[in-house]
Structures are given as structure tokens and as C-alpha cells.
Design a protein around this motif. Structure first.
Motif, PDB file in Angstrom:
ATOM      1  N   CYS A   1       0.811  -1.231   0.000  1.00 24.83           N
ATOM      2  CA  CYS A   1       0.000   0.000   0.000  1.00 24.83           C
ATOM      3  C   CYS A   1       0.837   1.269   0.000  1.00 24.83           C
ATOM      4  CB  CYS A   1      -0.975   0.041   1.184  1.00 24.83           C
ATOM      5  SG  CYS A   1      -2.107  -1.341   1.268  1.00 24.83           S
TER       6      CYS A   1
ATOM      7  N   ALA B   1      -4.650  -5.406   0.679  1.00 24.53           N
ATOM      8  CA  ALA B   1      -3.858  -4.425   1.420  1.00 24.53           C
ATOM      9  C   ALA B   1      -3.043  -5.092   2.512  1.00 24.53           C
ATOM     10  CB  ALA B   1      -4.780  -3.360   2.027  1.00 24.53           C
ATOM     11  N   TRP B   2      -1.731  -4.827   2.473  1.00 24.38           N
ATOM     12  CA  TRP B   2      -0.797  -5.434   3.436  1.00 24.38           C
ATOM     13  C   TRP B   2       0.175  -4.343   3.895  1.00 24.38           C
ATOM     14  CZ3 TRP B   2      -0.789 -10.978   4.091  1.00 24.38           C
ATOM     15  CH2 TRP B   2       0.170 -11.449   4.998  1.00 24.38           C
TER      16      TRP B   2
ATOM     17  N   ALA C   1      -4.115   1.800   3.644  1.00 25.90           N
ATOM     18  CA  ALA C   1      -4.926   0.580   3.617  1.00 25.90           C
ATOM     19  C   ALA C   1      -6.362   0.872   4.050  1.00 25.90           C
ATOM     20  CB  ALA C   1      -4.307  -0.478   4.517  1.00 25.90           C
TER      21      ALA C   1
ATOM     22  N   ALA D   1      -9.509   0.297   1.534  1.00 23.23           N
ATOM     23  CA  ALA D   1     -10.479  -0.751   1.835  1.00 23.23           C
ATOM     24  C   ALA D   1     -11.807  -0.209   2.352  1.00 23.23           C
ATOM     25  CB  ALA D   1      -9.876  -1.727   2.849  1.00 23.23           C
TER      26      ALA D   1
ATOM     27  N   ARG E   1      -8.632  -6.344   3.046  1.00 17.76           N
ATOM     28  CA  ARG E   1      -7.485  -6.272   3.953  1.00 17.76           C
ATOM     29  C   ARG E   1      -7.560  -7.355   5.017  1.00 17.76           C
ATOM     30  NH1 ARG E   1      -7.550  -0.739   7.288  1.00 17.76           N
ATOM     31  NH2 ARG E   1      -5.560  -1.673   7.867  1.00 17.76           N
TER      32      ARG E   1
END
Length: 474
Positions: A366, A383-384, A394, A398, A406
Motif C-alpha cells: 500500500c 492491502a498489506w 490501507a 479498503a 485487507r
């Protein structure tokens, strides 16, 4: 300096170390060069850390002056933000010398957020000065408002029991604050306070977003009853500014593209955690097992694991050999997945990969640059977030924009297990009854919005033209 009569306007852009800042600075320079016929010079503090950095500089199309990083005291600035601030502050004499001796007098000086210590130099030389925020408007609001939060909030931000309020913008959850806010006793926090206070001393702020994406945040930054009373200078939304495939021509990407050519449309998940992101050996194994368990196709750019520090590779930018990943993946993983997966050591041409028709999802750290590249490719994300402002990113992706799924818990707090990874991959990548997923539909809508903003007459095209007009008039 020679008389500027009959000479093109000359814009000088100053980048801090790291591809996350260098790439958007260069791409902004290209906009001034291509769209407004400006002369552009890039001042870049470089660590000569990798082939990636060297290739980005070679593809800049602009004049580049590399500034070697100054020697810092041993052990100084353990945190990344502190090291960047100290490095850029120590580079001020070199910036003064460069600006003072350029044959064509600069018409404007543009710095990223870590270069604000050089703004007084531009003021001394009577050069218009701007700050370029390579992230988004919500992040800018938090950074500028930090000095107010510092006065009204007691204790650690991460220990607050309710979100932090920003006038006119979405509140920020304590767990989402950017890294320097994690510990108010750390030196990087005081450095970040200084950055936020310096931005209003510019003549204006360029931000890498567009009006239609973050209208509320941008309006608040301009409203004198909201964030405008803190920021005090004009804000220009000029994004999305990111790499194009022609910026990656120096990479030997043929074999990756050839593999992608053989895969069905929208069937591949691309996995990469940015130029500086790292993770533990245990987490890498869980990602491998999660990809295998998902039974989906993948391209995974693998780098050696690092315990404890998620931004460990930022200043080395993926430097290493092709054998760095060997032995860190589960035994037999490559052999078991060879028909559906491609493991790439160290580096891949990200924009080229994302824009390939077979790619249908991006498992990403992200970083805002990667986020924009994914959006402009019409590819939804998993998303990490790992470091910097990526937790904010993130949440934005999201929960507000709807272009990503996520993890249930932050990956920096807990190892994400293979079952959850597999579930997220399947949720984004698989077609359901012939219909695209909700995140895929939404990302394509936002892509269209961005393309409209960049087109002649669009909001971002107009905003950059306004900046160019100010520079010419100055």
C-alpha cells in the motif's frame, strides 16, 4: 546566472533518498518538461544502493545532479524518518551551492516533505518554493495538523481510546497513525513535527491525488475555518503522478511478460511489498502456503526476510543477488507451484506487470506510488501495510474507496496465516457467476475518474497548468 529572457522556465526538484520519493519527483519533472516545455533539473540525494535506483535516474529525461549522502554520526537516527531528515538537513549546503551556481536561474524550487529544510535557501535566492507531497490529501492533513494534536492530546497516540479528529477530514484511528507518531518519545516524532510546521512556509503544496478522489479532504485544506487556517498556502491536486511502462525500459522483463502472456485474463495475483518492505521468515512461509492453498495463479517478487524491521530495505532498495531468496521459501514450494506460479528474485517491472491483461489482483504494501499504479491499471488490491503511512493508505483503500480487501489484523502486529491469505486472494481474483468482484468494479470506476482528471480540461491537468502559470509569472 544568465538573463532568463528568451529562456524556458527552469524548475528544480529536490528528492530525498528512496524510490518512493525519487520516482514521483522524476515523474512530476517529466510533466513540466512534456506538458509545459520547462527546463527541469532533478537534485537527488542518492545512496547508489541498487541497479533500480540507477535505472530510474537514467530514465528521467531530465538533467540530474546526484548529491552524495553526507556522513552522519555513527548510530544516529536509527528510525528511517530520522535518518532521512538528518540526511536532507545535512545536504542543505550542497543545495545552496547548486541553486546559486546554475547557469539558468531557477524559476521554482520543489521539494518533497523531507526536503523542507532547504526552503529557506530558495527564499534567500528569491525563488518560488513549493512542497510536493507524494502521498494523498488525508496524509497531508494529518501531517500539518500534528502540531495541534501535539498540544491537545496527552500520552501516546496509539493508546488513545478514540480516533484522532482532523477538521474537515476523516478521523484517524490510533492504530493507523504513520510511523513517527507511534512513539512520541522517539526522535523521529520531533522530526515529523518539524516537517509539518515547515510546509506552510512554502508558496504552495502540490499533492499526488485528484479532486474527484479526495474532494472532502482538499476542500478542508483550503477552508480557512478548517485545515486552511493551519496550512495557510494554496493546495494543488496534480495526481495521479506515477511511472509509465516506458520508464521501465532498462529491465529485462521479457521472460516475466512471456509467462503472463500464457495466463487467462484477470487470473494472476501479483505479489510485491515495495522497494523497501521486508517481513519475517515465518510470514514469508505463510504467504507461500497461502498462495498455494488459494489455487490461484501468481507472480511473486521475493526478497530475503528480515526480522523485526519492516522498512529495512528502504535505503538499499532491493540490493542483492538473485540467490537471496533461495532457501527462504517452504521446501518444494517452487516445484509444487511451477505450473501456476512464477517466483521472481528481487525485482520486476511493476507497471508493465500490473497493466498486463492477465493480472487481476495486487497483494501490496500500500505504498502510495504502488497504489496509484494499481488503480491506473484497473487492478484491485489486497492491502498489506508495513510502514510509513501505509496503514492510513490501507484504511482509505479498503474502507472508503472500496478498491481493496485487507487482513483482519495489521500484518505488523500479528503473523497473518495461510488460510486468511488464501481467502483474500480468492475473494479478489475469482469471477463469480461471470461477474467481476465488487473491488474490481470499483477500481475501474476510480481509474476512469483519474484518467478524466489528467486529460486536458480535467482537474489535475488544470491544477498543474495553474502552478506552471505561477512559475512563469514569478
Amino acid at each position: 546566472m544568465e538573463d532568463m529572457q528568451n529562456q524556458p522556465p527552469h524548475v528544480v526538484l529536490f528528492s530525498s533518498p528512496g524510490l518512493g520519493h525519487l520516482i514521483p519527483i522524476i515523474e512530476l519533472g517529466k510533466r513540466f518538461l512534456r506538458h509545459h516545455n520547462f527546463k527541469v533539473t532533478i537534485l537527488a540525494v542518492t545512496f547508489q544502493a541498487s541497479n533500480a535506483e540507477a535505472e530510474v535516474l537514467r530514465s528521467s529525461l531530465c538533467d540530474v545532479i546526484e548529491i552524495p549522502p553526507p556522513d552522519l554520526p555513527a548510530g544516529a537516527g536509527a528510525a528511517l524518518a530520522t535518518r532521512l531528515c538528518m540526511t536532507m538537513r545535512a545536504a542543505v549546503p550542497a543545495i545552496r551551492a547548486a541553486l546559486s551556481t546554475m547557469q539558468l536561474r531557477p524559476s521554482a524550487f520543489i521539494v518533497d516533505i523531507f526536503g523542507t529544510d532547504s526552503l529557506p535557501v530558495a527564499a534567500e535566492l528569491n525563488i518560488r518554493k513549493f512542497v510536493y507531497v507524494t502521498s494523498h490529501a488525508w496524509f497531508l492533513s494529518l501531517l500539518v495538523y500534528l502540531s495541534v494534536l501535539d498540544e491537545i492530546i496527552e500520552g501516546q497516540y496509539v493508546d488513545q481510546n478514540k480516533p484522532l479528529t482532523i477538521p474537515g477530514s476523516s478521523p484517524v484511528r490510533p492504530e493507523d497513525v504513520f510511523d513517527p507518531m507511534q512513539d512520541r518519545n522517539d526522535m523521529q516524532y520531533s522530526e515529523c513535527l518539524t516537517l509539518g510546521k515547515a510546509i506552510p512556509r512554502s508558496d504552495g503544496v502540490l499533492v499526488n491525488t485528484w479532486e474527484e478522489l479526495q474532494c472532502r479532504d482538499l476542500e478542508a485544506l483550503r477552508d480557512q475555518n478548517l485545515m486552511g487556517r493551519v496550512l495557510k498556502v494554496p493546495v494543488y491536486a496534480v495526481g495521479p503522478i506515477m511511472r509509465e511502462p516506458d520508464s521501465e525500459t532498462g529491465w529485462d522483463s521479457g521472460w516475466v511478460v512471456q509467462w503472463l502472456d500464457k495466463q487467462p485474463r484477470d487470473s494472476v495475483v501479483y505479489v510485491l511489498f515495495g522497494s523497501g518492505g521486508t517481513m519475517s521468515y515465518e510470514q514469508m512461509r505463510e504467504i507461500a502456503f497461502g498462495l498455494e492453498l488459494s489455487e490461484q495463479r501468481f507472480v511473486w517478487v521475493v526478497r530475503a526476510p528480515t526480522e523485526g524491521v519492516t522498512d529495512a530495505a528502504y535505503l538499499t532498495m532491493g540490493r542483492g543477488t538473485s540467490d537471496d531468496w533461495d532457501g527462504v521459501l517452504p521446501e518444494g514450494f517452487v516445484e509444487r507451484t511451477w505450473e501456476v506460479g512464477l517466483v521472481v528474485p528481487q525485482w520486476a517491472p511493476q507497471v508493465t506487470v500490473l497493466r498486463h491483461s492477465s493480472v487481476g489482483a495486487f497483494l501490496s504494501h500500500c505504498g502510495w506510488g504502488s497504489t496509484l499504479e494499481s488503480v491506473m491499471s484497473g487492478v484491485p488490491m489486497i492491502a498489506w501495510p508495513l510502514y510509513a503511512e501505509q496503514r492510513m493508505n490501507a484504511t482509505l483503500l479498503a474502507e472508503e474507496l472500496g478498491v481493496a480487501v485487507r487482513t483482519k489484523e495489521l500484518p505488523t502486529k500479528k503473523v497473518v496465516r495461510r488460510e486468511e491469505i488464501a481467502s483474500m486472494v480468492r475473494e479478489v481474483i475469482q469471477l463469480r457467476d461471470g461477474r467481476i468482484s465488487a473491488v474490481t468494479k470499483r477500481v475501474k470506476e476510480i481509474k476512469h475518474s483519474a484518467e478524466k482528471a489528467l486529460s486536458p480540461g480535467g482537474s489535475s491537468h488544470t491544477a498543474l497548468a495553474q502552478v506552471a502559470k505561477i512559475i512563469i509569472g514569478g
